[in-house]
Design a protein around this motif. Sequence first.
Motif, short mmCIF file in Angstrom:
data_model
loop_
_atom_site.label_atom_id
_atom_site.label_comp_id
_atom_site.label_asym_id
_atom_site.label_seq_id
_atom_site.Cartn_x
_atom_site.Cartn_y
_atom_site.Cartn_z
N ALA A 74 11.98 10.68 -1.89
CA ALA A 74 10.53 10.60 -1.99
C ALA A 74 9.94 9.69 -0.91
CB ALA A 74 10.12 10.11 -3.38
N TYR A 75 10.63 8.61 -0.60
CA TYR A 75 10.16 7.70 0.45
C TYR A 75 10.12 8.42 1.80
CZ TYR A 75 10.47 3.98 3.98
OH TYR A 75 10.27 3.20 5.09
N GLY A 76 11.24 9.05 2.17
CA GLY A 76 11.33 9.68 3.48
C GLY A 76 10.43 10.89 3.63
N THR A 77 10.41 11.75 2.62
CA THR A 77 9.59 12.96 2.72
C THR A 77 8.10 12.62 2.68
OG1 THR A 77 9.77 13.33 0.33
CG2 THR A 77 11.38 14.43 1.74
N GLY A 78 7.76 11.58 1.89
CA GLY A 78 6.35 11.18 1.82
C GLY A 78 5.84 10.68 3.16
N LEU A 79 6.63 9.82 3.81
CA LEU A 79 6.23 9.32 5.12
C LEU A 79 6.24 10.43 6.16
CD1 LEU A 79 7.79 5.75 5.52
CD2 LEU A 79 5.40 6.41 5.91
N PHE A 80 7.26 11.28 6.12
CA PHE A 80 7.33 12.39 7.08
C PHE A 80 6.09 13.27 6.98
CE2 PHE A 80 8.56 16.97 7.44
CZ PHE A 80 8.54 17.03 8.83
N ASP A 81 5.72 13.63 5.77
CA ASP A 81 4.55 14.50 5.58
C ASP A 81 3.29 13.87 6.16
OD1 ASP A 81 6.09 16.42 4.33
OD2 ASP A 81 5.56 15.79 2.30
N ASN A 82 3.11 12.56 5.94
CA ASN A 82 1.89 11.91 6.40
C ASN A 82 1.89 11.63 7.89
OD1 ASN A 82 0.09 11.35 3.96
ND2 ASN A 82 2.08 10.70 3.22
N ILE A 83 3.06 11.32 8.44
CA ILE A 83 3.15 11.17 9.90
C ILE A 83 2.84 12.50 10.57
CG2 ILE A 83 4.74 10.75 11.82
CD1 ILE A 83 6.25 8.80 9.90
N SER A 90 1.18 15.20 9.38
CA SER A 90 -0.20 15.68 9.24
C SER A 90 -1.15 14.89 10.12
CB SER A 90 -0.63 15.60 7.78
OG SER A 90 -0.62 14.26 7.30
N THR A 91 -0.93 13.58 10.24
CA THR A 91 -1.80 12.76 11.08
C THR A 91 -1.60 13.07 12.56
OG1 THR A 91 -1.76 10.96 9.46
CG2 THR A 91 -2.43 10.40 11.71
N PHE A 92 -0.34 13.15 12.99
CA PHE A 92 -0.05 13.43 14.40
C PHE A 92 -0.58 14.79 14.81
CE2 PHE A 92 2.96 14.92 17.74
CZ PHE A 92 2.64 13.97 18.71
N GLU A 93 -0.36 15.80 13.98
CA GLU A 93 -0.85 17.14 14.32
C GLU A 93 -2.37 17.22 14.20
OE1 GLU A 93 1.54 19.91 12.05
OE2 GLU A 93 3.12 19.85 13.60
N PRO A 124 0.81 -1.22 0.00
CA PRO A 124 0.00 0.00 0.00
C PRO A 124 0.84 1.26 0.00
CG PRO A 124 0.13 -0.87 2.21
CD PRO A 124 0.83 -1.87 1.32
N SER A 125 0.22 2.38 -0.34
CA SER A 125 0.88 3.68 -0.35
C SER A 125 1.28 4.12 1.05
CB SER A 125 -0.10 4.72 -0.95
OG SER A 125 0.30 6.03 -0.67
N ASP A 126 2.32 4.98 1.09
CA ASP A 126 2.76 5.58 2.36
C ASP A 126 1.66 6.39 3.03
OD1 ASP A 126 5.37 4.63 2.51
OD2 ASP A 126 6.11 6.20 1.19
N LEU A 127 0.67 6.80 2.27
CA LEU A 127 -0.43 7.55 2.87
C LEU A 127 -1.06 6.76 4.01
CD1 LEU A 127 -2.18 8.92 -0.36
CD2 LEU A 127 -0.75 10.20 1.24
N LEU A 128 -1.16 5.45 3.83
CA LEU A 128 -1.78 4.60 4.85
C LEU A 128 -0.82 4.35 6.01
CD1 LEU A 128 -4.13 2.93 5.86
CD2 LEU A 128 -3.32 1.04 4.42
N LEU A 177 1.02 5.16 11.69
CA LEU A 177 2.09 5.48 12.64
C LEU A 177 1.80 6.77 13.38
CD1 LEU A 177 4.77 4.52 13.77
CD2 LEU A 177 5.92 5.89 12.03
N GLY A 178 1.32 7.79 12.67
CA GLY A 178 0.98 9.04 13.33
C GLY A 178 -0.07 8.87 14.40
N ASN A 179 -1.07 8.05 14.10
CA ASN A 179 -2.12 7.78 15.10
C ASN A 179 -1.59 6.96 16.27
OD1 ASN A 179 -4.43 9.11 14.09
ND2 ASN A 179 -4.73 7.50 12.55
N LEU A 180 -0.69 6.01 15.99
CA LEU A 180 -0.11 5.20 17.06
C LEU A 180 0.64 6.08 18.06
CD1 LEU A 180 0.69 2.46 18.34
CD2 LEU A 180 2.65 2.42 16.76
N ILE A 181 1.43 7.01 17.54
CA ILE A 181 2.20 7.90 18.42
C ILE A 181 1.26 8.75 19.27
CG2 ILE A 181 3.87 9.79 18.47
CD1 ILE A 181 4.91 8.70 15.75
#
Length: 423
Positions: free
Chosen positions: A195-204, A206-209, A166-170, A175-179
């Motif tokens: 692209a891998y690192g920045t994509g995950l960073f952005d989604n972690i 946005s979800t955490f905040e 699945p996409s890093d979006l998921l 992970l953001g919700n787990l934290i």
Amino acid sequence: MNVLKGSRSAKVFAGIALLSASAIVIAGCSTPNAEPSDGGGDKPAADLTLKLGSLLPQTGSLSFLGPPMESGVGLAVSEVNEAAAGVTIDLTAEDEGDTDTKAYETSITKLQGAGVTAIVGAAASGVSRLILDGNVSAGILQISASNTGPDFTDWDDKGLYFRTAPSDLLQGEVLGNLIAEDGHKTLGVIYQNDAYGTGLFDNIKSTFEGAGGEVVADASYNVGDGQFDAQVETIKAANPDAVAIVSFDQFKTIAPLLQNAGITPDKWYLVDGNLSDYGSSPDTNFSFSLEGAQGTKPGPALEDDFTDRLQTFWTGEGNPEVNDFTYAAEAYDAVVLVALASLAAGSTEGADIAAKMAEVSGGTGDGEKCTSFADCAKIINDGGTADYDGYSGEVTFDENGDPQGASIGTYKYGADNLITRTN
């Protein structure tokens, strides 16, 4: 007959025999006029040799994923060939390395020169981005077991790109919700600047905040970097409740620095690129326990029978025991789906196989459920439509070649530096 090529194929895949000599035809041919089955499933609807390539990390920063993914590919190839159901796979295995070593440049030339019409790989999204357009131009179907970059969904791939992960979006959302659910209010993130690192960073982030937390510090590094003191100092200065590390095997260097800085493992959150069973291996540089660290990676809990078959296949070729099975199921399913699509199409051409990928994964909604290549091939040979559900899940490709629905597991380290699935 040895049909296996590549830098490690003699070691990794030696002994995968083609059990039906009558199934061997001129590589790359198709049989659009194959006679229909007699209804008993004993007469294959096609008689094909599929030239398949694998481009997986035998070296480089993702090399720890090589054993599980190569065992998944090798096991699937073996079982497809043993079925003698109309498709025989001629596998060529090559090393992708990473975007720093650039081993993929030589490897992709070898694969294309070998006449492959489908490739399993690359493992890294960054490598796939560099080879995908060339494969599309050559009419080669590409299916990755571990590409998670969101941008592949809208890639102009002429319908030739698929992925079983699945996409890093998921993953970023999970992970953001787990934290946040663990009660942390502030977060620091060390991430790989690609692209891998920045994509995950952005989604972690946005979800955490979005859950009420705040990312108080972030620090990136470039692929190929070997020093991470500055990044750790940036995180330490912000004194966050938790730290997410989005990396590949650079984690082996980053982790001791975090520990020495007084940021203990119970505050760490890892991702699929670095979540692994480290045990007491001397090459990890860990003189301490990772107990309490957590992380996420795609994939459901695997059945014991499947992991035993993977392990037997891998160690049976003289390799050490596989420490974990990250993306092994996704790699296995990728091979099975390509073989089934080839059988359904009666062709080994990339575009023809691609046209049947949604169908054999259940994307058309009118197939008969099946859970092995042999059972699915029987349905096809009997004139029906197969809907394969694999070890990585139901898969079911959408119009973009993405799997519809996926499982993201959460894991936690014990004192032995081994992970246990918690959800």
